[in-house]
Design an enzyme around this catalytic site. Structure first.
Site, PDB file in Angstrom:
ATOM      1  N   ARG A 137       0.838  -1.194   0.000  1.00 27.44           N
ATOM      2  CA  ARG A 137       0.000   0.000   0.000  1.00 27.44           C
ATOM      3  C   ARG A 137       0.881   1.254   0.000  1.00 27.44           C
ATOM      4  NH1 ARG A 137      -2.502  -3.517   3.770  1.00 27.44           N
ATOM      5  NH2 ARG A 137      -4.670  -4.042   3.242  1.00 27.44           N
ATOM      6  N   LYS A 171      -2.904  -1.399   8.222  1.00 22.14           N
ATOM      7  CA  LYS A 171      -4.355  -1.267   8.156  1.00 22.14           C
ATOM      8  C   LYS A 171      -5.072  -2.350   8.948  1.00 22.14           C
ATOM      9  CE  LYS A 171      -8.020  -0.351   4.800  1.00 22.14           C
ATOM     10  NZ  LYS A 171      -8.337  -0.191   3.353  1.00 22.14           N
ATOM     11  N   ARG A 250      -0.882  -0.773  -6.951  1.00 23.20           N
ATOM     12  CA  ARG A 250      -1.311  -1.952  -6.186  1.00 23.20           C
ATOM     13  C   ARG A 250      -2.384  -2.723  -6.973  1.00 23.20           C
ATOM     14  NH1 ARG A 250      -1.749  -3.995  -0.776  1.00 23.20           N
ATOM     15  NH2 ARG A 250      -3.866  -4.316  -0.034  1.00 23.20           N
ATOM     16  N   HIS A 273      -4.834  -8.711   2.746  1.00 19.96           N
ATOM     17  CA  HIS A 273      -6.257  -8.654   3.038  1.00 19.96           C
ATOM     18  C   HIS A 273      -6.640  -9.726   4.044  1.00 19.96           C
ATOM     19  CE1 HIS A 273      -7.274  -6.484  -0.984  1.00 19.96           C
ATOM     20  NE2 HIS A 273      -7.001  -5.640  -0.013  1.00 19.96           N
ATOM     21  N   TYR A 283     -10.983  -5.511  -5.544  1.00 21.37           N
ATOM     22  CA  TYR A 283     -10.281  -5.599  -6.825  1.00 21.37           C
ATOM     23  C   TYR A 283     -11.053  -6.459  -7.829  1.00 21.37           C
ATOM     24  CZ  TYR A 283      -6.433  -3.703  -4.129  1.00 21.37           C
ATOM     25  OH  TYR A 283      -5.650  -2.900  -3.337  1.00 21.37           O
TER      26      TYR A 283
END
Length: 323
Positions: A137, A171, A250, A273, A283
């Site tokens: 990221r 994240k 990304r 993720h 995505y």
């Protein structure tokens, strides 16, 4: 009304990142203060807010309108807590649908090759190459430390442990991950470290040591807009325009992996993720159905360990890593 918004910008965003505060001020200065800022707080009515939101919906994307409306609501809520107004009229209003925002794009393989070639000689070339070929990221790349990079390992790898977010954490917990590095990234990072060592000597006492892999000329943290401008110089040089966003590197990583028959479960692990469902949802335009790892696929597509990076070139054509 302008005073209430300014009070919120000053006191209501403590602890937020610089990027968040800058974005909030931009929305306030461009969309709130010029259009409804002249109303006295006690005179502002729900119908005024509705008309203003409808005007925004004629030109702005829905996501942007939601952010602006939320900022106004939070500003009035702070004024409400300070007993400067009796009720929050903004909270009574529905956010209208705006224009369709531009969906995220991903580079095609030919465009990715062109971008890699255009990175040669560019200040942000190594940043773009690393982001494109590892899928980290933007906020993870900005906070990446040399201490987390192992260029002599078997395989060479990078540990993603921090991000340019409030508190410095990634994240999600799943975002803390170790990634093997493609040979091209290893070569570029070695050259980048040598250049950075020279930059430290040049900067002298002005250099601030934070161990950052990607830093400003004084060693401090890069701001997102500086990175964006650097990327767009490269994409323009590559002949694909200058409207690309950093996060789309990304997206391109995911697209290339998917085309390389990497499973969505494996891609989810590589991009950090929590579940493959997140990968498929965020995505969905880049993921295609696949039957069947990151660094191996990138080496197979863009070169192998025998290559010396995008700077390698011979008389017969483009850099060998990008053929």
């Amino acid at each position: 009304m302008s005073d209430a918004v300014e009070d919120f910008l000053t006191h209501g965003l403590k602890g937020r990142s610089l990027g968040t505060m800058t974005h909030a001020r931009s929305m306030a200065e461009n969309q709130i203060k010029p259009k409804i800022g002249n109303y006295r707080l006690k005179d502002l009515r729900a119908e005024h807010v509705d008309l203003w939101l409808d005007e925004l919906a004629e030109t702005l994307a829905t996501k942007t309108i939601i952010q602006i409306h939320n900022l106004l609501t939070r500003a009035i809520h702070m004024a409400e807590k300070r007993e400067l107004v009796g009720r929050n009229v903004s909270a009574l209003c529905e956010t209208p649908h705006g224009q369709e925002g531009r969906p995220s794009r991903s580079l095609t393989l030919d465009q990715a090759v062109a971008v890699l070639m255009a990175c040669e000689g560019e200040k942000f070339g190594v940043y773009v190459i690393t982001s494109l070929l590892t899928g980290i990221r933007p906020e993870e790349a900005r906070k990446l430390l040399w201490g987390a990079v192992n260029l002599r390992g078997k395989p060479p790898s990078v540990s993603v442990l921090r991000a340019d977010r409030v508190g410095g954490d990634t994240k999600t917990k799943k975002s803390r991950r170790a990634l093997a590095l493609p040979a091209l990234v290893v070569d570029e990072l070695k050259r980048h470290r040598a250049r950075q060592t020279a930059q430290k000597l040049l900067a002298g006492e002005a250099w601030q040591e934070h161990d950052l892999v990607f830093a400003r000329d004084d060693g401090t943290l890069l701001d997102p807009m500086r990175v964006l401008r650097g990327l767009r110089v490269i994409t323009k040089k590559a002949g694909i325009g200058n409207h690309w966003k950093v996060r789309e590197l990304r997206h391109s990583f995911v697209s290339i992996l998917s085309d390389g028959d990497v499973s969505v479960e494996r891609i989810a692990d590589l991009v950090g993720h929590s579940t493959p469902t997140t990968t498929q949802t965020v995505y969905r335009h880049q993921i295609r159905p696949v039957i069947v790892h990151g660094a191996e696929t990138m080496d197979a597509v863009f070169g192998n360990g025998d290559q010396t990076g995008c700077g390698s070139q011979n008389d017969s054509g483009p850099p060998t890593c990008c053929r």
